[in-house]
Design a protein around this motif. Structure first.
Motif, short mmCIF file in Angstrom:
data_model
loop_
_atom_site.label_atom_id
_atom_site.label_comp_id
_atom_site.label_asym_id
_atom_site.label_seq_id
_atom_site.Cartn_x
_atom_site.Cartn_y
_atom_site.Cartn_z
N UNK A 128 3.15 14.51 -5.03
CA UNK A 128 2.80 15.57 -5.81
C UNK A 128 3.28 16.84 -5.36
N UNK A 129 3.43 17.14 -3.99
CA UNK A 129 3.83 18.44 -3.67
C UNK A 129 5.32 18.64 -3.92
N UNK A 130 6.19 17.45 -3.69
CA UNK A 130 7.67 17.28 -4.00
C UNK A 130 7.74 17.21 -5.46
N UNK A 131 7.19 16.78 -6.40
CA UNK A 131 7.15 16.68 -7.79
C UNK A 131 6.05 16.82 -8.42
N UNK A 132 5.27 17.88 -9.05
CA UNK A 132 4.16 17.62 -9.71
C UNK A 132 4.03 16.96 -10.89
N UNK A 133 5.27 16.61 -11.34
CA UNK A 133 5.44 16.00 -12.93
C UNK A 133 5.33 14.59 -12.54
N UNK A 134 5.21 13.92 -11.52
CA UNK A 134 4.98 12.55 -11.30
C UNK A 134 3.63 12.39 -10.59
N UNK A 135 3.05 11.45 -11.50
CA UNK A 135 1.61 11.10 -11.03
C UNK A 135 1.72 9.65 -10.31
N UNK A 136 0.65 9.72 -9.44
CA UNK A 136 0.39 8.27 -8.60
C UNK A 136 -0.75 7.77 -9.33
N UNK A 137 -0.44 6.54 -9.81
CA UNK A 137 -1.64 5.45 -10.25
C UNK A 137 -1.98 4.57 -9.17
N UNK A 138 -3.23 4.53 -8.79
CA UNK A 138 -3.69 3.39 -7.86
C UNK A 138 -4.43 2.17 -8.80
N UNK A 139 -3.97 1.10 -8.52
CA UNK A 139 -4.51 -0.11 -9.02
C UNK A 139 -5.25 -0.92 -8.00
N UNK A 140 -6.27 -1.37 -8.07
CA UNK A 140 -6.99 -2.26 -7.25
C UNK A 140 -6.48 -3.73 -7.43
N UNK A 141 -6.14 -4.34 -6.28
CA UNK A 141 -5.74 -5.71 -6.35
C UNK A 141 -7.07 -6.50 -6.72
N UNK A 142 -6.72 -7.77 -7.54
CA UNK A 142 -7.75 -8.57 -7.70
C UNK A 142 -8.50 -9.06 -6.62
N UNK A 143 -9.85 -9.10 -6.68
CA UNK A 143 -10.47 -9.50 -5.27
C UNK A 143 -9.95 -10.66 -4.51
N UNK A 144 -9.48 -11.53 -5.38
CA UNK A 144 -8.94 -12.91 -4.61
C UNK A 144 -7.84 -12.55 -3.97
N UNK A 145 -7.10 -11.54 -3.73
CA UNK A 145 -6.24 -10.97 -3.05
C UNK A 145 -6.29 -9.96 -2.08
N UNK A 146 -7.63 -9.37 -1.89
CA UNK A 146 -7.77 -8.33 -1.32
C UNK A 146 -7.63 -8.51 0.32
N UNK A 147 -7.68 -9.48 0.70
CA UNK A 147 -7.11 -9.85 2.50
C UNK A 147 -5.72 -9.86 2.34
N UNK A 148 -5.00 -10.14 1.28
CA UNK A 148 -3.70 -10.39 1.88
C UNK A 148 -2.68 -9.42 1.96
N UNK A 149 -1.93 -9.63 2.82
CA UNK A 149 -0.67 -8.76 3.34
C UNK A 149 0.66 -9.65 3.57
N UNK A 150 1.52 -8.91 3.55
CA UNK A 150 3.05 -9.47 4.12
C UNK A 150 2.79 -10.16 5.44
N UNK A 151 2.35 -9.20 6.23
CA UNK A 151 2.17 -9.43 7.66
C UNK A 151 1.44 -10.56 7.92
N UNK A 152 0.46 -10.83 7.21
CA UNK A 152 -0.60 -12.02 7.32
C UNK A 152 0.02 -13.10 6.86
N UNK A 153 0.80 -13.20 5.99
CA UNK A 153 1.58 -14.38 5.53
C UNK A 153 2.64 -14.88 6.52
N UNK A 154 3.31 -13.83 7.01
CA UNK A 154 4.18 -14.26 8.22
C UNK A 154 3.74 -14.81 9.17
#
Length: 163
Positions: free
Chosen positions: A106-132
């Motif tokens: 936002x500091x670099x470009x105030x015209x670009x918004x960040x939208x946070x989306x919660x993952x579905x609860x069934x995937x909340x524990x999941x990461x690429x690192x844990x898969x590997x």
């Protein structure tokens, strides 16, 4: 046209990532999945391989485009005329880091918004690192990554000697 960027390293893409991509593709007219070249991480898959894996599992989503990039995320957003950066959150621990990144963007470009989306609860524990980690020790990754790429993940781990 509503365009968003969904950035990440996707090494490999997980069902949690795919969940965010699928849901994001319903909200935005065009969703750019930006595969980040992270100089601080040695990836299991090359950038090109990650792009191809994501294309493979998103081919049914016509408004999703997969690209690789390095540099500033806001510059990528400007290049694609995206006004939104889409970020997936699994837990509160993700929020602190992502919030700092959102403020910096936002500091670099105030015209670009960040939208946070919660993952579905069934995937909340999941990461690429844990898969590997699971794959490295011969565990089942079914349900963790899209079925279409399970073989590629196991083959890559085996070919690299478990690295």
């Amino acid at each position: 046209m509503r365009v968003a960027i969904y950035p990440g390293s996707f090494d490999p893409i997980t069902n949690g990532h795919l969940d965010i991509i699928t849901r994001g593709s319903k909200i935005f007219d065009r969703l750019i999945v930006g595969v980040l070249v992270n100089i601080d991480k040695k990836g299991l898959f090359t950038i090109e391989e990650r792009v191809e894996l994501i294309k493979k599992v998103t081919k049914h989503l016509p408004n999703v485009e997969v690209i690789c990039f390095n540099g500033l995320l806001v510059d990528l957003a400007k290049e694609y005329n995206a006004k939104v950066i889409l970020k997936g959150l699994r837990a509160v621990s993700d929020f602190e880091y992502e919030f700092q990144m959102a403020l910096m963007n936002s500091q670099l470009d105030p015209n670009i918004e960040t939208l946070f989306m919660m993952t579905s609860s069934e995937y909340s524990y999941l990461s690429s690192s844990s898969v590997k980690q699971v794959a490295k020790f011969g565990g089942k990754i079914n349900g963790l990554v899209p079925d279409e790429i399970i073989t590629e993940v196991y083959n890559k781990i085996r070919n690299l000697g478990g690295e």
